[in-house]
Design a protein around this motif. Structure first.
Motif, PDB file in Angstrom:
ATOM      1  N   GLY A  79       0.830  -1.194   0.000  1.00  0.00           N
ATOM      2  CA  GLY A  79       0.000   0.000   0.000  1.00  0.00           C
ATOM      3  C   GLY A  79       0.863   1.241   0.000  1.00  0.00           C
ATOM      4  N   GLY A  80       0.363   2.308   0.598  1.00  0.00           N
ATOM      5  CA  GLY A  80       1.084   3.567   0.639  1.00  0.00           C
ATOM      6  C   GLY A  80       0.936   4.243   1.985  1.00  0.00           C
ATOM      7  N   THR A  81       1.959   4.979   2.383  1.00  0.00           N
ATOM      8  CA  THR A  81       1.940   5.730   3.638  1.00  0.00           C
ATOM      9  C   THR A  81       2.198   7.192   3.314  1.00  0.00           C
ATOM     10  OG1 THR A  81       2.717   3.821   4.904  1.00  0.00           O
ATOM     11  CG2 THR A  81       3.000   5.996   5.906  1.00  0.00           C
ATOM     12  N   PHE A  82       1.400   8.076   3.906  1.00  0.00           N
ATOM     13  CA  PHE A  82       1.456   9.501   3.578  1.00  0.00           C
ATOM     14  C   PHE A  82       1.531  10.343   4.839  1.00  0.00           C
ATOM     15  CE2 PHE A  82      -0.035   7.570  -0.168  1.00  0.00           C
ATOM     16  CZ  PHE A  82       0.273   8.413  -1.223  1.00  0.00           C
ATOM     17  N   ARG A  83       2.534  11.221   4.883  1.00  0.00           N
ATOM     18  CA  ARG A  83       2.568  12.291   5.875  1.00  0.00           C
ATOM     19  C   ARG A  83       2.157  13.534   5.087  1.00  0.00           C
ATOM     20  NH1 ARG A  83       1.711  16.458   7.652  1.00  0.00           N
ATOM     21  NH2 ARG A  83       3.483  17.430   6.660  1.00  0.00           N
ATOM     22  N   TRP A  84       0.862  13.784   5.066  1.00  0.00           N
ATOM     23  CA  TRP A  84       0.289  14.727   4.113  1.00  0.00           C
ATOM     24  C   TRP A  84      -0.762  15.551   4.821  1.00  0.00           C
ATOM     25  CZ3 TRP A  84       2.451  14.223  -0.683  1.00  0.00           C
ATOM     26  CH2 TRP A  84       1.920  15.004  -1.711  1.00  0.00           C
ATOM     27  N   GLY A  85      -1.005  16.734   4.370  1.00  0.00           N
ATOM     28  CA  GLY A  85      -2.023  17.569   4.991  1.00  0.00           C
ATOM     29  C   GLY A  85      -1.492  18.269   6.225  1.00  0.00           C
ATOM     30  N   ALA A  86      -2.382  18.951   6.924  1.00  0.00           N
ATOM     31  CA  ALA A  86      -1.968  19.762   8.064  1.00  0.00           C
ATOM     32  C   ALA A  86      -1.600  18.943   9.282  1.00  0.00           C
ATOM     33  CB  ALA A  86      -3.087  20.750   8.422  1.00  0.00           C
ATOM     34  N   ASN A  87      -2.105  17.706   9.360  1.00  0.00           N
ATOM     35  CA  ASN A  87      -1.829  16.884  10.530  1.00  0.00           C
ATOM     36  C   ASN A  87      -0.439  16.261  10.438  1.00  0.00           C
ATOM     37  OD1 ASN A  87      -1.894  14.241  12.151  1.00  0.00           O
ATOM     38  ND2 ASN A  87      -3.717  15.331  12.857  1.00  0.00           N
ATOM     39  N   PRO A  88       0.353  16.269  11.518  1.00  0.00           N
ATOM     40  CA  PRO A  88       1.726  15.756  11.459  1.00  0.00           C
ATOM     41  C   PRO A  88       1.834  14.243  11.433  1.00  0.00           C
ATOM     42  CG  PRO A  88       1.212  16.473  13.687  1.00  0.00           C
ATOM     43  CD  PRO A  88       0.046  16.874  12.836  1.00  0.00           C
ATOM     44  N   GLU A  89       0.756  13.519  11.733  1.00  0.00           N
ATOM     45  CA  GLU A  89       0.838  12.065  11.798  1.00  0.00           C
ATOM     46  C   GLU A  89       0.580  11.444  10.419  1.00  0.00           C
ATOM     47  OE1 GLU A  89       1.725  10.241  14.314  1.00  0.00           O
ATOM     48  OE2 GLU A  89       1.989  11.950  15.650  1.00  0.00           O
ATOM     49  N   PRO A  90       1.276  10.352  10.076  1.00  0.00           N
ATOM     50  CA  PRO A  90       1.085   9.715   8.772  1.00  0.00           C
ATOM     51  C   PRO A  90      -0.164   8.847   8.728  1.00  0.00           C
ATOM     52  CG  PRO A  90       2.751   8.540  10.021  1.00  0.00           C
ATOM     53  CD  PRO A  90       2.371   9.747  10.843  1.00  0.00           C
ATOM     54  N   TRP A  91      -0.676   8.629   7.519  1.00  0.00           N
ATOM     55  CA  TRP A  91      -1.787   7.717   7.255  1.00  0.00           C
ATOM     56  C   TRP A  91      -1.300   6.611   6.345  1.00  0.00           C
ATOM     57  CZ3 TRP A  91      -2.180  12.936   7.427  1.00  0.00           C
ATOM     58  CH2 TRP A  91      -3.140  13.504   8.297  1.00  0.00           C
ATOM     59  N   THR A  92      -1.869   5.437   6.503  1.00  0.00           N
ATOM     60  CA  THR A  92      -1.505   4.298   5.667  1.00  0.00           C
ATOM     61  C   THR A  92      -2.761   3.659   5.089  1.00  0.00           C
ATOM     62  OG1 THR A  92       0.514   3.785   6.890  1.00  0.00           O
ATOM     63  CG2 THR A  92      -0.472   1.991   5.638  1.00  0.00           C
ATOM     64  N   PHE A  93      -2.740   3.369   3.789  1.00  0.00           N
ATOM     65  CA  PHE A  93      -3.813   2.585   3.202  1.00  0.00           C
ATOM     66  C   PHE A  93      -3.210   1.296   2.666  1.00  0.00           C
ATOM     67  CE2 PHE A  93      -2.240   4.678  -0.613  1.00  0.00           C
ATOM     68  CZ  PHE A  93      -2.314   3.673  -1.571  1.00  0.00           C
ATOM     69  N   ILE A 441      -8.308   2.666   7.545  1.00  0.00           N
ATOM     70  CA  ILE A 441      -7.244   3.653   7.499  1.00  0.00           C
ATOM     71  C   ILE A 441      -6.762   3.911   8.918  1.00  0.00           C
ATOM     72  CG2 ILE A 441      -6.637   6.005   6.839  1.00  0.00           C
ATOM     73  CD1 ILE A 441      -7.366   4.345   4.490  1.00  0.00           C
ATOM     74  N   ARG A 442      -5.469   4.063   9.083  1.00  0.00           N
ATOM     75  CA  ARG A 442      -4.973   4.485  10.387  1.00  0.00           C
ATOM     76  C   ARG A 442      -5.208   5.984  10.485  1.00  0.00           C
ATOM     77  NH1 ARG A 442       0.918   2.782  11.528  1.00  0.00           N
ATOM     78  NH2 ARG A 442       1.190   3.987   9.646  1.00  0.00           N
ATOM     79  N   LEU A 443      -6.376   6.329  10.969  1.00  0.00           N
ATOM     80  CA  LEU A 443      -6.823   7.711  10.928  1.00  0.00           C
ATOM     81  C   LEU A 443      -6.489   8.399  12.246  1.00  0.00           C
ATOM     82  CD1 LEU A 443      -8.201   9.229   8.718  1.00  0.00           C
ATOM     83  CD2 LEU A 443     -10.391   8.716   9.778  1.00  0.00           C
ATOM     84  N   ARG A 444      -5.832   9.543  12.173  1.00  0.00           N
ATOM     85  CA  ARG A 444      -5.409  10.212  13.399  1.00  0.00           C
ATOM     86  C   ARG A 444      -6.261  11.451  13.685  1.00  0.00           C
ATOM     87  NH1 ARG A 444      -1.002   7.290  15.715  1.00  0.00           N
ATOM     88  NH2 ARG A 444      -0.401   5.844  14.081  1.00  0.00           N
ATOM     89  N   ALA A 445      -6.282  12.395  12.757  1.00  0.00           N
ATOM     90  CA  ALA A 445      -6.966  13.633  13.084  1.00  0.00           C
ATOM     91  C   ALA A 445      -7.736  14.232  11.922  1.00  0.00           C
ATOM     92  CB  ALA A 445      -5.949  14.669  13.578  1.00  0.00           C
ATOM     93  N   ASP A 446      -7.505  13.774  10.721  1.00  0.00           N
ATOM     94  CA  ASP A 446      -8.143  14.373   9.565  1.00  0.00           C
ATOM     95  C   ASP A 446      -9.011  13.335   8.867  1.00  0.00           C
ATOM     96  OD1 ASP A 446      -8.887  15.614   7.216  1.00  0.00           O
ATOM     97  OD2 ASP A 446      -6.982  16.666   7.016  1.00  0.00           O
TER      98      ASP A 446
END
Length: 505
Positions: A79-93, A441-446
């Motif tokens: 899959g893919g991991t993204f440190r993207w957007g305003a939130n500092p934590e990464p997301w993985t799909f 999704i490992r969803l943190r804040a967004d």
């Protein structure tokens, strides 16, 4: 060689990369005589190392090289991991989120393109294609408005001619012969510069995501971080063209500066060393790489892969689009050579499908590049997206999936890069995702970005060969064509029950 002093084939393919080798192999499989001219000697360097499941399990399965890829020992990508957007934590799909890819098809590979491309080219050679390396196409033979062959130069420097009923132009982004087909229009939105190199000893994500592509945003743009083996990593900084002055001051200095500006990448490379010798031993630059041709074909010739269009590397769409277009070009040519449908109808189907696939990624990337809410960021504040009347998240997710994109007006003559829909108000009004499944999704804040990331996994499956087992084979457009049972030609779609008429050629 004929008595007229030129060689004659059914099809000539210019370019031995993934798009060209895919088209050549699938055309030769139908018993046609195919000449493939490749200017380089393989193995040779190429960027674009992150594959999608649609390529591995769809097109490569149809080519007959899927097992060879498994044996090659390429890095598995889940899959893919993204440190993207305003939130500092990464997301993985994960690709496994798709119901279509349950089990062994829920993965792809990170590949060294020199090896991957050679596998595809050797497969074409084994399939009966006349493959000639170090043979560069230098011009086209045009008679009565139709392309009827090519001029080419071999390693001895001599120029010769070869004629064919169809020419496939798969010569990548740098060749100028695409001008014979249409005008190349560069994106006003994705006007970026990439600076990239290779590092030994970089960190890996925790299992099972150690082979994921990692994309991390920073003030000047974003990084790709692609594990090619347990130790070798492809690393690239994609920045606004306005930051090209930093690169002009020195590539080494610029790369260090960009890495220092992206804490996540700086951490991953903290104990790594840049490769300075061999195929991977230089820092390379690519700019203005987002473009689309106004036409993908004219009588006698079709553009495939990067010769037709390219968007942006953030979602690894390059090899996917190349092999997808190679497959559909082969279907069109095979159908024409059998005299089953008109050339115009076959290649209209080709162009509509390729533009549709291209547009899905284009619209999705417009949304992704607008996800950063930090207006102080130079890179993101430079991106402007005009607004729409969209009002809810469900419409947005449908749009990113390509479900609500209109089929016309994607690349109109007046503004070829105008998106079919607008995103601004949707992003501003959306506050929560619709029906997110636990664990998707490992969803943190967004939550909005999480919904988009989940949908991206589905986007990356869209190029699997139509008509493959378990996949729909309906016409994509009203009055359009569908793949034949073997996946190598087009057939008219069956009329709706009770229609009483057969689709005309």
């Amino acid at each position: 060689m004929t008595g007229s002093g030129f060689e004659s084939y059914d099809v000539i393919v210019a370019g031995g990369g993934p798009g060209g080798s895919t088209a050549a192999t699938l055309i030769a499989r139908q018993g046609h005589r195919v000449l493939l001219l490749e200017r380089a000697r393989f193995p040779r360097y190429q960027i674009g190392e992150s594959l999608l499941p649609a390529t591995v399990h769809g097109v490569c399965g149809l080519l007959g090289v899927r097992e060879e890829l498994e044996r090659a020992g390429f890095q598995v990508k889940r899959g893919g991991t993204f440190r993207w957007g305003a939130n500092p934590e990464p997301w993985t799909f994960a690709f496994a989120l798709s119901r279509k890819l349950a089990g062994p098809t829920s993965l792809a590979y990170q590949v060294e393109r020199a090896r991957f491309d050679e596998i595809l080219l050797d497969n074409a050679r084994r399939g009966g294609v006349d493959v000639r390396e170090e043979h560069a196409v230098t011009g086209l033979l045009v008679e009565d408005g139709r392309v009827r062959g090519v001029r080419f130069r071999g390693p001895d420097g001599g120029e010769r001619e070869a004629r064919a009923r169809h020419v496939v132009m798969a010569t990548g982004n740098t060749d100028a012969l695409h001008r014979h087909v249409g005008e190349r229009i560069y994106s006003e939105f994705f006007r970026n510069v990439a600076l990239f190199g290779y590092y030994e000893g970089g960190k890996r994500q925790p299992a099972p995501n150690q082979g994921n592509i990692l994309c991390a945003a920073f003030d000047d743009g974003w990084f790709w971080y692609i594990p090619l083996s347990d130790t070798l990593t492809s690393v690239g900084a994609v920045v606004s063209r306005d930051r090209a002055d930093v690169i002009q001051q020195g590539r080494e200095t610029a790369m260090r500066r960009f890495i220092e500006s992206c804490p996540m990448i700086a951490d991953y490379l903290s104990s790594a060393l840049r490769v300075t010798e061999g195929m991977y031993g230089e820092l390379r630059v690519r700019k203005d790489y987002s473009y689309c041709n106004t036409s993908f074909w004219r009588p006698g010739i079709v553009l495939v892969g990067d010769a037709a269009c390219f968007i942006d590397p953030v979602f690894s769409s390059g090899v996917h689009l190349a092999t997808y277009s190679g497959l559909n070009a082969a279907r069109s040519i095979n159908t024409c050579l059998r005299g089953e449908l008109s050339e115009e109808r076959c290649f209209e189907e080709y162009e509509r499908r390729y533009r549709r696939e291209f547009n899905v990624f284009y619209q999705f990337l417009l949304a992704i590049y607008d996800m950063n809410r930090d207006e102080s960021s130079y890179f993101w504040s430079a991106r402007q997206i005009v607004k729409t009347g969209g009002t809810d998240l469900e419409a947005f997710v449908d749009l990113v999936a390509g479900a609500s994109a209109p089929e016309s007006g994607w690349f109109g003559e007046s503004d070829p890069w105008r998106p079919a829909e607008r995103f601004g108000e949707v992003l501003e009004r959306a506050s929560s995702p619709a029906a997110l499944d636990e664990g998707d999704i490992r969803l943190r804040a967004d939550p909005l970005l999480g919904a988009v990331m989940r949908e991206s996994g589905r986007l990356q499956l869209g190029g699997a060969p139509d008509g493959a087992p378990g996949l729909p084979d309906d016409a994509l457009f009203e009055g359009g064509l569908v793949p034949s049972p073997d996946g190598l030609r087009w057939s008219p779609a069956k009329p709706a029950r009770g229609a009483g008429q057969r689709t005309a050629r």
